[in-house]
Design an enzyme around this catalytic site. Structure first.
Site, PDB file in Angstrom:
ATOM      1  N   LYS A  46       0.928  -1.287  -0.054  1.00 47.56           N
ATOM      2  CA  LYS A  46       0.022   0.020   0.004  1.00 47.56           C
ATOM      3  C   LYS A  46       0.810   1.284  -0.164  1.00 47.56           C
ATOM      4  O   LYS A  46       0.415   2.272  -0.644  1.00 47.56           O
ATOM      5  CB  LYS A  46      -0.782   0.249   1.242  1.00 47.56           C
ATOM      6  CG  LYS A  46      -2.024  -1.085   1.059  1.00 47.56           C
ATOM      7  CD  LYS A  46      -3.207  -0.588   0.154  1.00 47.56           C
ATOM      8  CE  LYS A  46      -4.498  -1.229   0.416  1.00 47.56           C
ATOM      9  NZ  LYS A  46      -5.650  -0.769  -0.127  1.00 47.56           N
ATOM     10  N   ASP A  60      -8.413  -0.203   6.979  1.00 53.20           N
ATOM     11  CA  ASP A  60      -8.142  -1.418   7.751  1.00 53.20           C
ATOM     12  C   ASP A  60      -6.946  -1.654   8.367  1.00 53.20           C
ATOM     13  O   ASP A  60      -6.829  -2.474   9.324  1.00 53.20           O
ATOM     14  CB  ASP A  60      -8.707  -2.585   7.115  1.00 53.20           C
ATOM     15  CG  ASP A  60      -7.617  -3.084   5.917  1.00 53.20           C
ATOM     16  OD1 ASP A  60      -6.930  -3.869   6.415  1.00 53.20           O
ATOM     17  OD2 ASP A  60      -7.534  -2.595   4.987  1.00 53.20           O
TER      18      ASP A  60
END
Length: 413
Positions: A78, A125
């Site tokens: 990410k 998350d």
């Protein structure tokens, strides 16, 4: 969850759009992002691991996995998107091209004097928020992260270590996105950096997707060096940003003869699969708690930028129960003799679990044939995270969480 829960799938019969977003994932755009990432002292090309013995076992020609557990020491891909989007934003504010702002310039006192300090807001998350927090910390900017209910303390603490303000809210992922966006709008020099897009918020998500393209470009070059060209690409999706980046890259790279490209979701949050089933081009949202072990994929509203790419270039959409992901984690973690072990978390492993099921279970023979998987197939998977939640990883691998419902000796009369 028992294996009575079935994999659902559909080939792509969606009404095409004008397909204008795919050009944002061009090889030239990905090269720009890749050059930016190469300026980081932490940069290393992550491994492309061949699983030759598993390929033989499954009846495939070749099988490769891009292992993102090694990305910048953060155990997930990410950070590629968040760091690039922050750099693009700062460059835009200063009237510069991102090529003028490599790492050593972005972290300099001179740039801090020119730009000042912003507060980057996001919802996550875990992996996306950790990447944003890490990048903001390295670039001496502020960061605020909102996390949905069900998030583990381990994920929160990893973000807090990067000097970010972080909380777990009693909201689902999509509600946290709206909360963070509202806070950013109400904060002086507050900027929302989210890896999903909606009408009116598409520029920063596009930059994030271009950042993810670094891993696709690396994998492409690694495959080429190994004398391979993928016939099949399987990529997991939450909002679809990674899937849109990877599929967009390969759609541009092999325009005349693209690979078969498969989008894989958790069935508790399968907004892309449901949208594909509707087939008219509109997006179907999934609401509620979206309970799944695949925390990184528990997103119910598709990224508008990536959806435009996927509806035009994905070959199929697949919705997977949790056992598929758990099996994938175990297969990666217990390789056949001679293959290398891959530590893949529950959101990173679902494509492996799917490929194994399709190639070994007779009830998915139709899907195998529809995807044209056979002894000539050269398959690329992306393990998007390592054991980012170590407790959950051990539950799956050691304790059999979401395991097989097979009984020993059941086939013996």
């Amino acid at each position: 969850m028992s294996k009575t829960a079935q994999i659902k799938w559909t080939l792509n019969h969606i009404t095409p759009s004008d397909d204008h977003q795919v050009e944002n994932m061009s090889v030239a755009e990905m090269e720009k992002a890749s050059n930016f990432h190469k300026s980081f002292p932490q940069y290393e090309v992550t491994p492309l691991t061949p699983l030759n013995n598993l390929a033989d076992y499954l009846g495939l020609k070749r099988l490769y996995v891009k292992d993102e557990a090694y990305r910048f020491g953060l155990n997930a891909f990410k950070v590629l998107g968040g760091s690039y989007a922050i750099a693009r934003y700062i460059a835009q504010q200063l009237g510069k091209d991102v090529s003028e702002l490599p790492y050593h310039v972005l972290t300099s006192d001179k740039l801090r004097e020119e730009f000042g300090q912003a507060t980057f807001f996001t919802a996550t998350d875990g992996n996306h928020g950790r990447g944003i927090a890490w990048a903001a910390n390295k670039l001496r900017q502020k960061c605020v992260v909102r996390m949905p209910k069900g998030t583990t303390r381990t994920r929160l603490e990893n973000i807090a270590k990067e000097n970010a303000t972080v909380t777990i809210e009693n909201l689902n992922y999509d509600e946290c996105v709206r909360m963070a966006a509202k806070e950013a709008a109400e904060t002086e020099h507050g900027i929302m950096v989210q890896d999903t897009a909606w009408e009116g918020y598409e520029e920063i998500p596009t930059w994030i997707m271009q950042g993810y393209g670094t891993l696709a470009m690396e994998a492409d070059k690694q495959l080429e060096q190994d004398g391979s060209r993928p016939t099949h690409v399987f990529v997991q999706a939450g909002v679809g940003s990674l899937a849109g980046a990877v599929i967009g890259y390969f759609a541009n790279r092999f325009k005349e003869n693209p690979p078969v490209m498969v989008v894989v979701e958790a069935n508790a949050a399968d907004c892309l699969y449901r949208s594909a089933m509707q087939a008219d081009g509109s997006r179907v949202n999934v609401t509620g708690d979206m309970l799944t072990i695949m925390a990184g994929l528990a997103c119910g509203e598709a990224n508008t930028v990536s959806w435009d790419i996927l509806r035009n270039h994905a070959s199929a959409f697949v919705s997977c129960p949790d056992w598929v992901s758990a099996n994938g984690t175990r297969i990666y973690g217990s390789p056949l003799r001679g293959d290398r072990q891959v530590i893949s978390g529950e959101s990173g492993s679902v494509t492996m679990g799917l490929l194994h099921a399709v190639m070994t279970r007779p009830e998915y023979k139709d899907l195998k044939e529809a995807l044209k998987l056979d002894e000539n197939s050269e398959v690329l998977l992306v393990s998007s995270e390592g054991d980012t939640d170590p407790d959950r990883y051990r539950e799956i691998v050691w304790e059999g969480l979401c395991g097989s419902d097979k009984e020993p000796f059941a086939d013996i009369p």
